[in-house]
Design a protein around this motif. Structure first.
Motif, mmCIF file in Angstrom:
data_model
loop_
_atom_site.group_PDB
_atom_site.id
_atom_site.type_symbol
_atom_site.label_atom_id
_atom_site.label_comp_id
_atom_site.label_asym_id
_atom_site.label_seq_id
_atom_site.Cartn_x
_atom_site.Cartn_y
_atom_site.Cartn_z
ATOM 1 N N ASP A 209 0.832 -1.213 0.000
ATOM 2 C CA ASP A 209 0.000 0.000 0.000
ATOM 3 C C ASP A 209 0.863 1.259 0.000
ATOM 4 O O ASP A 209 0.559 2.230 -0.693
ATOM 5 N N ALA A 210 1.942 1.246 0.781
ATOM 6 C CA ALA A 210 2.828 2.410 0.831
ATOM 7 C C ALA A 210 3.508 2.625 -0.521
ATOM 8 O O ALA A 210 3.649 3.765 -0.987
ATOM 9 N N ALA A 211 3.912 1.553 -1.192
ATOM 10 C CA ALA A 211 4.543 1.674 -2.510
ATOM 11 C C ALA A 211 3.540 2.182 -3.545
ATOM 12 O O ALA A 211 3.876 3.024 -4.387
ATOM 13 N N VAL A 212 2.312 1.680 -3.486
ATOM 14 C CA VAL A 212 1.272 2.143 -4.418
ATOM 15 C C VAL A 212 0.994 3.627 -4.177
ATOM 16 O O VAL A 212 0.866 4.412 -5.122
ATOM 17 N N GLN A 213 0.916 4.027 -2.912
ATOM 18 C CA GLN A 213 0.682 5.438 -2.601
ATOM 19 C C GLN A 213 1.820 6.304 -3.128
ATOM 20 O O GLN A 213 1.583 7.373 -3.696
ATOM 21 N N THR A 214 3.052 5.839 -2.963
ATOM 22 C CA THR A 214 4.203 6.576 -3.493
ATOM 23 C C THR A 214 4.105 6.692 -5.010
ATOM 24 O O THR A 214 4.424 7.737 -5.585
ATOM 25 N N SER A 215 3.629 5.631 -5.672
ATOM 26 C CA SER A 215 3.444 5.674 -7.121
ATOM 27 C C SER A 215 2.398 6.719 -7.515
ATOM 28 O O SER A 215 2.597 7.479 -8.463
ATOM 29 N N PHE A 216 1.277 6.750 -6.781
ATOM 30 C CA PHE A 216 0.253 7.766 -7.049
ATOM 31 C C PHE A 216 0.829 9.166 -6.859
ATOM 32 O O PHE A 216 0.576 10.067 -7.663
ATOM 33 N N ASN A 217 1.607 9.352 -5.796
ATOM 34 C CA ASN A 217 2.185 10.668 -5.528
ATOM 35 C C ASN A 217 3.152 11.077 -6.645
ATOM 36 O O ASN A 217 3.149 12.223 -7.091
ATOM 37 N N ARG A 218 4.003 10.141 -7.091
ATOM 38 C CA ARG A 218 4.959 10.432 -8.145
ATOM 39 C C ARG A 218 4.227 10.736 -9.447
ATOM 40 O O ARG A 218 4.612 11.629 -10.198
ATOM 41 N N GLY B 255 -9.442 3.066 -8.734
ATOM 42 C CA GLY B 255 -9.902 3.086 -7.346
ATOM 43 C C GLY B 255 -9.045 4.042 -6.537
ATOM 44 O O GLY B 255 -8.003 4.503 -6.999
ATOM 45 N N ASP B 256 -9.492 4.311 -5.331
ATOM 46 C CA ASP B 256 -8.787 5.267 -4.477
ATOM 47 C C ASP B 256 -7.378 4.807 -4.163
ATOM 48 O O ASP B 256 -7.104 3.609 -4.058
ATOM 49 N N ALA B 257 -6.506 5.776 -3.972
ATOM 50 C CA ALA B 257 -5.152 5.482 -3.501
ATOM 51 C C ALA B 257 -5.260 4.862 -2.114
ATOM 52 O O ALA B 257 -6.189 5.165 -1.363
ATOM 53 N N PRO B 258 -4.324 3.983 -1.746
ATOM 54 C CA PRO B 258 -4.445 3.257 -0.484
ATOM 55 C C PRO B 258 -4.634 4.135 0.745
ATOM 56 O O PRO B 258 -5.410 3.802 1.631
ATOM 57 N N PHE B 259 -3.924 5.243 0.832
ATOM 58 C CA PHE B 259 -4.016 6.051 2.037
ATOM 59 C C PHE B 259 -5.250 6.938 2.046
ATOM 60 O O PHE B 259 -5.582 7.535 3.046
ATOM 61 N N ARG B 260 -5.943 7.009 0.906
ATOM 62 C CA ARG B 260 -7.188 7.771 0.860
ATOM 63 C C ARG B 260 -8.366 6.878 1.243
ATOM 64 O O ARG B 260 -9.335 7.316 1.820
ATOM 65 N N ILE C 245 -6.222 12.187 -10.580
ATOM 66 C CA ILE C 245 -7.619 11.970 -10.193
ATOM 67 C C ILE C 245 -8.313 11.093 -11.229
ATOM 68 O O ILE C 245 -9.089 10.200 -10.878
ATOM 69 N N ASP C 246 -8.007 11.317 -12.510
ATOM 70 C CA ASP C 246 -8.586 10.476 -13.565
ATOM 71 C C ASP C 246 -8.138 9.023 -13.417
ATOM 72 O O ASP C 246 -8.940 8.103 -13.566
ATOM 73 N N VAL C 247 -6.862 8.820 -13.119
ATOM 74 C CA VAL C 247 -6.354 7.461 -12.933
ATOM 75 C C VAL C 247 -7.022 6.817 -11.724
ATOM 76 O O VAL C 247 -7.429 5.655 -11.770
ATOM 77 N N GLU C 248 -7.176 7.574 -10.625
ATOM 78 C CA GLU C 248 -7.848 7.043 -9.438
ATOM 79 C C GLU C 248 -9.300 6.677 -9.739
ATOM 80 O O GLU C 248 -9.813 5.711 -9.179
ATOM 81 N N SER C 249 -9.948 7.422 -10.609
ATOM 82 C CA SER C 249 -11.344 7.102 -10.928
ATOM 83 C C SER C 249 -11.443 5.769 -11.656
ATOM 84 O O SER C 249 -12.456 5.089 -11.560
ATOM 85 N N VAL C 250 -10.386 5.380 -12.360
ATOM 86 C CA VAL C 250 -10.375 4.108 -13.068
ATOM 87 C C VAL C 250 -9.893 2.974 -12.163
ATOM 88 O O VAL C 250 -10.484 1.903 -12.127
#
Length: 148
Positions: free
Chosen positions: A73-82, A100-105, A93-98
């Motif tokens: 989850d931490a690695a996925v969150q870092t990927s979303f942040n990057r 799903g939410d980032a792990p820490f959200r 936000i568009d990627v998250e809509s496809v």
């Protein structure tokens, strides 16, 4: 025009390389296990404290699994942040809509079971304020914040 497209392709390739290389190292809340994992869930390193082995195979499996989930989850969150830094918040936000939410959200399940609650009387219930019907509906539209 061709130079702009070439720059974009290089930027996308660089982002893909960075995302593939992202890992996260997380220690279990009980301190008995540390896992390094990629965003794909690949375990790169698992370190067990010798005291964990005394708890039995089931406990070892549970702690390693929970720690691996936290590290992934931490690695996925870092990927979303990057990705948000590279592509902008709108694209993230568009990627998250496809995907799903980032792990820490999203709401995470607790790893460590909560302390047993002591039986207490439920808090006293508050009475709701009564709604007063307003015969003059125009008053509502003239001041929408005045009505409760």
């Amino acid at each position: 025009m061709a130079a702009v497209n070439e720059d974009r392709l290089q930027a996308v390739e660089q982002l893909q390389r960075e995302l593939r290389a992202i890992t996260a190292t997380v220690e279990h809340p009980n301190g008995l296990c540390t896992v390094t994992a990629s965003a794909k869930g690949e375990l790169r390193a698992v370190h067990l404290h010798p005291a964990l082995l005394g708890h039995g195979a089931h406990a070892v499996g549970q702690v390693v699994t929970e720690t691996a989930r936290l590290a992934t989850d931490a690695a996925v969150q870092t990927s979303f942040n990057r990705m948000a830094l590279a592509l902008g918040d709108g694209m993230a936000i568009d990627v998250e809509s496809v995907t799903g939410d980032a792990p820490f959200r999203s709401a995470a399940h607790p790893v460590v079971p909560p302390e047993p609650a002591v039986e207490q009387a439920p808090p006293p219930r508050r009475r709701r304020a009564e709604v007063v019907e307003d015969p003059d509906e125009d008053a509502f539209f003239s001041n929408p914040f005045g009505r409760r």
